[in-house]
Design a protein around this motif. Structure first.
Motif, PDB file in Angstrom:
ATOM      1  N   TYR A 282      -1.601  10.881   2.465  1.00  0.00           N
ATOM      2  CA  TYR A 282      -1.658  11.952   3.498  1.00  0.00           C
ATOM      3  C   TYR A 282      -0.659  12.403   4.162  1.00  0.00           C
ATOM      4  CZ  TYR A 282      -3.773  14.585   7.354  1.00  0.00           C
ATOM      5  OH  TYR A 282      -3.358  15.325   8.483  1.00  0.00           O
ATOM      6  N   THR A 283       0.443  11.299   4.108  1.00  0.00           N
ATOM      7  CA  THR A 283       1.508  12.542   4.408  1.00  0.00           C
ATOM      8  C   THR A 283       1.777  13.499   3.550  1.00  0.00           C
ATOM      9  OG1 THR A 283       2.848  10.212   3.896  1.00  0.00           O
ATOM     10  CG2 THR A 283       1.635  11.124   6.443  1.00  0.00           C
ATOM     11  N   ARG A 284       1.444  12.509   2.021  1.00  0.00           N
ATOM     12  CA  ARG A 284       2.553  13.461   1.188  1.00  0.00           C
ATOM     13  C   ARG A 284       2.132  14.801   0.690  1.00  0.00           C
ATOM     14  NH1 ARG A 284       2.819  11.622  -4.099  1.00  0.00           N
ATOM     15  NH2 ARG A 284       2.130   9.782  -3.531  1.00  0.00           N
ATOM     16  N   ALA A 285       0.915  14.665   1.019  1.00  0.00           N
ATOM     17  CA  ALA A 285       0.406  15.617   0.734  1.00  0.00           C
ATOM     18  C   ALA A 285       0.063  16.962   1.466  1.00  0.00           C
ATOM     19  CB  ALA A 285      -1.326  15.513   0.498  1.00  0.00           C
TER      20      ALA A 285
ATOM     21  N   ARG B  14       2.542  17.768   3.240  1.00  0.00           N
ATOM     22  CA  ARG B  14       4.149  17.689   3.020  1.00  0.00           C
ATOM     23  C   ARG B  14       3.868  18.891   1.799  1.00  0.00           C
ATOM     24  NH1 ARG B  14       6.391  13.210   3.467  1.00  0.00           N
ATOM     25  NH2 ARG B  14       6.708  13.439   1.446  1.00  0.00           N
ATOM     26  N   LEU B  15       4.014  18.354   0.743  1.00  0.00           N
ATOM     27  CA  LEU B  15       3.765  19.562  -0.709  1.00  0.00           C
ATOM     28  C   LEU B  15       2.824  20.972  -0.173  1.00  0.00           C
ATOM     29  CD1 LEU B  15       3.003  16.344  -2.960  1.00  0.00           C
ATOM     30  CD2 LEU B  15       5.145  17.546  -2.062  1.00  0.00           C
ATOM     31  N   LEU B  16       1.504  20.620   0.658  1.00  0.00           N
ATOM     32  CA  LEU B  16       0.824  22.034   0.984  1.00  0.00           C
ATOM     33  C   LEU B  16       1.784  22.685   1.682  1.00  0.00           C
ATOM     34  CD1 LEU B  16      -1.487  22.774   0.244  1.00  0.00           C
ATOM     35  CD2 LEU B  16      -2.694  22.228   2.315  1.00  0.00           C
ATOM     36  N   ALA B  17       2.276  22.083   2.580  1.00  0.00           N
ATOM     37  CA  ALA B  17       3.507  22.963   3.333  1.00  0.00           C
ATOM     38  C   ALA B  17       3.934  23.887   2.686  1.00  0.00           C
ATOM     39  CB  ALA B  17       3.964  22.353   4.940  1.00  0.00           C
ATOM     40  N   ALA B  18       4.951  23.125   2.076  1.00  0.00           N
ATOM     41  CA  ALA B  18       6.100  23.382   1.057  1.00  0.00           C
ATOM     42  C   ALA B  18       5.609  24.835   0.845  1.00  0.00           C
ATOM     43  CB  ALA B  18       6.539  22.833   0.095  1.00  0.00           C
ATOM     44  N   ALA B  19       4.425  24.570  -0.148  1.00  0.00           N
ATOM     45  CA  ALA B  19       3.267  25.488  -1.190  1.00  0.00           C
ATOM     46  C   ALA B  19       3.132  26.554  -0.555  1.00  0.00           C
ATOM     47  CB  ALA B  19       2.566  25.312  -2.000  1.00  0.00           C
ATOM     48  N   GLN B  20       2.962  26.249   0.536  1.00  0.00           N
ATOM     49  CA  GLN B  20       2.296  27.958   1.310  1.00  0.00           C
ATOM     50  C   GLN B  20       4.102  28.503   1.860  1.00  0.00           C
ATOM     51  OE1 GLN B  20      -0.092  25.964   4.704  1.00  0.00           O
ATOM     52  NE2 GLN B  20      -1.844  26.310   3.271  1.00  0.00           N
ATOM     53  N   ALA B  21       4.990  27.898   2.299  1.00  0.00           N
ATOM     54  CA  ALA B  21       6.016  28.146   2.879  1.00  0.00           C
ATOM     55  C   ALA B  21       6.910  29.324   1.311  1.00  0.00           C
ATOM     56  CB  ALA B  21       6.906  27.091   3.149  1.00  0.00           C
TER      57      ALA B  21
ATOM     58  N   GLY C 274       0.460  -1.662  -0.089  1.00  0.00           N
ATOM     59  CA  GLY C 274      -0.323  -0.127   0.470  1.00  0.00           C
ATOM     60  C   GLY C 274       1.391   0.865  -0.237  1.00  0.00           C
ATOM     61  N   TRP C 275       1.871   1.050   1.516  1.00  0.00           N
ATOM     62  CA  TRP C 275       2.950   2.013   0.540  1.00  0.00           C
ATOM     63  C   TRP C 275       3.394   2.598  -0.711  1.00  0.00           C
ATOM     64  CZ3 TRP C 275       3.630   5.635   4.620  1.00  0.00           C
ATOM     65  CH2 TRP C 275       4.847   7.162   4.822  1.00  0.00           C
ATOM     66  N   GLN C 276       3.955   1.516  -1.371  1.00  0.00           N
ATOM     67  CA  GLN C 276       4.376   1.782  -2.283  1.00  0.00           C
ATOM     68  C   GLN C 276       3.548   1.990  -3.455  1.00  0.00           C
ATOM     69  OE1 GLN C 276       7.597   1.228  -3.304  1.00  0.00           O
ATOM     70  NE2 GLN C 276       7.860   1.170  -1.418  1.00  0.00           N
ATOM     71  N   ARG C 277       1.845   1.338  -3.196  1.00  0.00           N
ATOM     72  CA  ARG C 277       0.900   2.115  -3.945  1.00  0.00           C
ATOM     73  C   ARG C 277       0.454   3.944  -3.970  1.00  0.00           C
ATOM     74  NH1 ARG C 277      -4.664   2.077  -5.032  1.00  0.00           N
ATOM     75  NH2 ARG C 277      -5.162   2.183  -7.591  1.00  0.00           N
ATOM     76  N   GLY C 278       0.575   3.511  -2.844  1.00  0.00           N
ATOM     77  CA  GLY C 278       0.657   5.523  -2.040  1.00  0.00           C
ATOM     78  C   GLY C 278       1.489   5.982  -2.873  1.00  0.00           C
ATOM     79  N   LYS C 279       2.636   5.740  -3.180  1.00  0.00           N
ATOM     80  CA  LYS C 279       3.956   6.251  -3.960  1.00  0.00           C
ATOM     81  C   LYS C 279       3.476   6.954  -5.231  1.00  0.00           C
ATOM     82  CE  LYS C 279       7.992   5.676  -2.533  1.00  0.00           C
ATOM     83  NZ  LYS C 279       9.008   4.276  -1.775  1.00  0.00           N
ATOM     84  N   THR C 280       2.702   5.923  -6.198  1.00  0.00           N
ATOM     85  CA  THR C 280       2.773   5.750  -7.240  1.00  0.00           C
ATOM     86  C   THR C 280       2.093   6.958  -8.149  1.00  0.00           C
ATOM     87  OG1 THR C 280       1.130   4.202  -7.312  1.00  0.00           O
ATOM     88  CG2 THR C 280       3.486   3.376  -7.907  1.00  0.00           C
ATOM     89  N   MET C 281       0.992   7.235  -6.752  1.00  0.00           N
ATOM     90  CA  MET C 281      -0.290   8.437  -7.066  1.00  0.00           C
ATOM     91  C   MET C 281       0.381   9.627  -7.178  1.00  0.00           C
ATOM     92  SD  MET C 281      -3.207   6.223  -7.042  1.00  0.00           S
ATOM     93  CE  MET C 281      -4.614   8.115  -6.772  1.00  0.00           C
TER      94      MET C 281
END
Length: 179
Positions: A156-159, A161-168, A82-89
């Motif tokens: 969830y964790t990647r989203a 992290r990406l959102l925090a980076a975009a806001q920063a 599941g972790w690997q599949r989540g990384k493909t999204m």
């Protein structure tokens, strides 16, 4: 099991399932190119519903003592995959609105097709080898639970992290002086 050994009614079931699978995959492949909004606050819903179904099935048809061990191993294996599949999204953030978007990948679709083929093979071979199909079903259900839940956790964790980076990275707002 050779094709000639499969009863005609069961062969028809396999054929109907194969046609349904081809139709579903065809529709999913068309949607792969489309980006859809990702609502991180809703990622927990599907795993929670699937958890309830899994708990019901395991309570209604509990595995044997070794079945619980196999279920635990299936949960861990499902989580890893599941972790690997989540990384493909593919997850992206709109730089202006900070809207999160997701886009399924071809690798993720291929991954699902392999899992469906393994599941189908396990059911067919399980019958041929006179395995306990209830235990095989329990193992596959728990495996899917690990897969779905951990995939959503990774997304969830990647989203976030990406959102925090975009806001920063956003320039500070221009504030007019007050009198």
């Amino acid at each position: 099991m050779p094709v000639h050994a499969i009863p005609p009614s069961q062969l028809l079931q396999y054929l109907v399932a194969a046609v349904a699978l081809v139709l579903v995959v065809g529709f999913r492949m068309r949607r792969l190119a489309q980006s859809r909004p990702l609502l991180v606050e809703r990622l927990w819903i599907f795993p929670a519903v699937y958890l309830a179904i899994t708990v019901y099935l395991l309570a209604e048809f509990p595995p044997t003592s070794f079945g619980w061990l196999y279920c635990a191993l299936a949960l861990v294996a499902g989580g890893a995959l599941g972790w690997q599949r989540g990384k493909t999204m593919r997850i992206s953030v709109d730089p202006v609105t900070h809207q999160l978007n997701q886009k399924a990948s071809l690798a993720g679709m291929a991954f699902l097709l392999v899992l469906i083929a393994v599941r189908s093979g396990a059911r067919i071979e399980g019958q041929a080898m006179h395995l306990n199909l209830g235990m095989v079903t329990d193992i596959l259900v728990v495996f899917a639970l690990g897969l779905f839940a951990v995939q959503r956790v990774e997304m969830y964790t990647r989203a976030k992290r990406l959102l925090a980076a975009a806001q920063a990275a956003m320039p500070p707002a221009i504030v007019s002086p007050t009198r």
